[in-house]
Write a protein that holds these residues in place. Structure first.
Motif, PDB file in Angstrom:
ATOM      1  N   THR A 152       2.075   2.093  -5.821  1.00 35.82           N
ATOM      2  CA  THR A 152       3.281   1.976  -4.885  1.00 35.82           C
ATOM      3  C   THR A 152       4.569   1.751  -5.427  1.00 35.82           C
ATOM      4  O   THR A 152       4.710   0.987  -6.411  1.00 35.82           O
ATOM      5  CB  THR A 152       3.022   0.778  -3.964  1.00 35.82           C
ATOM      6  OG1 THR A 152       1.887   1.484  -3.149  1.00 35.82           O
ATOM      7  CG2 THR A 152       4.164   0.765  -2.877  1.00 35.82           C
ATOM      8  N   TYR A 178      -1.754  -9.192  -4.207  1.00 36.58           N
ATOM      9  CA  TYR A 178      -2.778  -8.038  -3.859  1.00 36.58           C
ATOM     10  C   TYR A 178      -4.033  -9.070  -4.188  1.00 36.58           C
ATOM     11  O   TYR A 178      -4.372  -9.765  -4.899  1.00 36.58           O
ATOM     12  CB  TYR A 178      -2.795  -7.221  -4.889  1.00 36.58           C
ATOM     13  CG  TYR A 178      -1.590  -6.028  -4.489  1.00 36.58           C
ATOM     14  CD1 TYR A 178      -0.800  -6.193  -3.884  1.00 36.58           C
ATOM     15  CD2 TYR A 178      -1.696  -4.815  -5.517  1.00 36.58           C
ATOM     16  CE1 TYR A 178       0.200  -5.331  -3.541  1.00 36.58           C
ATOM     17  CE2 TYR A 178      -0.907  -3.823  -5.247  1.00 36.58           C
ATOM     18  CZ  TYR A 178       0.079  -4.003  -4.306  1.00 36.58           C
ATOM     19  OH  TYR A 178       0.896  -3.123  -4.140  1.00 36.58           O
ATOM     20  N   ARG A 211      -3.354  -5.477   0.522  1.00 32.78           N
ATOM     21  CA  ARG A 211      -1.839  -5.588  -0.489  1.00 32.78           C
ATOM     22  C   ARG A 211      -0.689  -6.258   0.684  1.00 32.78           C
ATOM     23  O   ARG A 211      -0.444  -5.442   1.549  1.00 32.78           O
ATOM     24  CB  ARG A 211      -1.500  -4.135  -0.947  1.00 32.78           C
ATOM     25  CG  ARG A 211      -2.550  -3.586  -1.692  1.00 32.78           C
ATOM     26  CD  ARG A 211      -2.847  -2.020  -2.112  1.00 32.78           C
ATOM     27  NE  ARG A 211      -2.676  -1.192  -0.688  1.00 32.78           N
ATOM     28  CZ  ARG A 211      -2.404   0.195  -0.580  1.00 32.78           C
ATOM     29  NH1 ARG A 211      -1.818   0.747  -1.653  1.00 32.78           N
ATOM     30  NH2 ARG A 211      -2.578   0.581   0.506  1.00 32.78           N
ATOM     31  N   VAL A 231       4.160   4.167  -0.505  1.00 27.83           N
ATOM     32  CA  VAL A 231       3.087   3.408  -0.465  1.00 27.83           C
ATOM     33  C   VAL A 231       1.999   4.335  -0.965  1.00 27.83           C
ATOM     34  O   VAL A 231       1.577   5.313  -0.559  1.00 27.83           O
ATOM     35  CB  VAL A 231       2.435   2.859   0.920  1.00 27.83           C
ATOM     36  CG1 VAL A 231       1.283   2.079   0.907  1.00 27.83           C
ATOM     37  CG2 VAL A 231       3.633   1.928   1.538  1.00 27.83           C
ATOM     38  N   PHE A 242      -1.683  -1.993   3.309  1.00 23.84           N
ATOM     39  CA  PHE A 242      -0.543  -2.331   2.578  1.00 23.84           C
ATOM     40  C   PHE A 242       0.413  -3.030   3.681  1.00 23.84           C
ATOM     41  O   PHE A 242       0.747  -2.055   4.759  1.00 23.84           O
ATOM     42  CB  PHE A 242       0.266  -1.104   1.958  1.00 23.84           C
ATOM     43  CG  PHE A 242       1.339  -1.567   1.168  1.00 23.84           C
ATOM     44  CD1 PHE A 242       1.291  -1.780  -0.168  1.00 23.84           C
ATOM     45  CD2 PHE A 242       2.609  -1.667   1.892  1.00 23.84           C
ATOM     46  CE1 PHE A 242       2.297  -2.030  -0.986  1.00 23.84           C
ATOM     47  CE2 PHE A 242       3.759  -1.964   1.002  1.00 23.84           C
ATOM     48  CZ  PHE A 242       3.736  -2.276  -0.442  1.00 23.84           C
TER      49      PHE A 242
END
Length: 316
Positions: A126, A140, A145, A158, A166
């Motif tokens: 990312t 993470y 994440r 991303v 995410f």
């Protein structure tokens, strides 16, 4: 200033005292040391202030003392004005404060200074662009994440991984990517938090409300957590990634507030009527003085520079 100890800004001395107190404590981390190195590299005055306060602490026999006491002792030794003592006593609080740049930088994995724009790559691929005065914490794990924005604004491209969502958070909102490119800005300086989507979709949640944004859409979150949806020119709103600030018929008060984010000191608008003037243009975020000159030339304004840290704007 150029490292002259007698003329170093009190805010820098306060930050230096906080760094010295943190680094001489028993629980200082590698992240703390890296934050110090970045801060020292920003300005020669940072190194001068840190060296002086570190020497002062050493002179005291390496006895652990709080940052505020360091500042107080320096003031006594230099016989500075009494007001300076109060500023330095606040340094111990500043290191723990969530509302100050230096407090946020101590906690951050990545940050930018005022006027700095920086691109980083996270471990999953990312890419993140950090706008001026921004601080991030990255966490993470196998199932998620998470990026927490402590202050400022960032744009995320991303890397897709359906098994590890995410999510960007700021304490008041969360924005989960559904394979996308988007920007998140925290509330600050009287402005509201917002999310802007350039590509893909983003699930935004705040105060128990949820909504899904598509490309070209934005969500603004007020201080009560209410979400307002709108269309957005995301390319213009995130032009800072390319070093530009783009405005299309925006009120002067908003333009000046944005310019202030990219410079040290204040831009003081003392004429409410002038604040309603519309501004359209493209400005270089690295030269806010040039932007102010252009505004003065194109609008009925008078821009007065009282010092390097104070600019007054009023009607002409």
């Amino acid at each position: 200033m150029s490292g002259n100890r007698q003329s170093i800004d009190d805010g820098i001395l306060q930050a230096a005292a906080a760094f010295v107190a943190r680094l001489q404590s028993g629980d200082a981390t590698e992240m703390d040391r890296q934050a110090l190195e970045r801060w020292l590299a920003e300005n020669p005055d940072h190194q001068a202030a840190y060296d002086e306060l570190r020497v002062l602490w050493s002179d005291l026999g390496d006895v652990p003392i709080p940052a505020g006491r360091l500042g107080e002792l320096r003031a006594q030794r230099r016989r500075r004005v009494a007001g300076f003592v109060g500023l330095c006593l606040a340094a111990g609080v500043a290191i723990l404060s969530l509302s100050t740049p230096y407090g946020d930088r101590f906690r951050a994995d990545y940050y930018t200074g005022v006027g700095e724009v920086r691109r980083i790559a996270l471990e999953d691929g990312t890419q993140v662009d950090l706008n001026t005065d921004t601080a991030l914490v990255v966490r993470y794990d196998e199932g998620r994440r998470t990026v927490r924005i402590l202050r400022g604004e960032a744009f995320f491209a991303v890397a897709k991984n359906p098994l590890r969502p995410f999510v960007v958070e700021d304490g008041a909102l969360s924005a989960k990517a559904l394979g996308t490119r988007y920007a998140v800005r925290t509330a600050g300086g009287g402005g509201a938090a917002d999310v802007q989507v350039e590509e893909g979709r983003v699930e935004v949640e705040a105060a128990g409300q949820k909504t899904v944004l598509g490309a070209g859409e934005a969500a603004t979150i007020d201080r009560q957590g209410r979400i307002s949806l709108s269309r957005a020119d995301v390319a213009a709103g995130t032009a800072w990634r390319d070093g530009k600030l783009v405005f299309s018929r925006r009120p002067l008060r908003e333009v000046l507030s944005t310019l202030e984010r990219y410079r040290r000191g204040r831009i003081l608008l003392i004429d409410p009527a002038a604040g309603a003037l519309e501004v359209s243009g493209i400005f270089d975020l690295k030269d806010t003085d040039d932007a102010l000159t252009a505004l003065e030339a194109s609008l009925p304004l008078r821009v007065t520079r009282l010092s390097g840290l104070m600019v007054v704007v009023q009607s002409r």
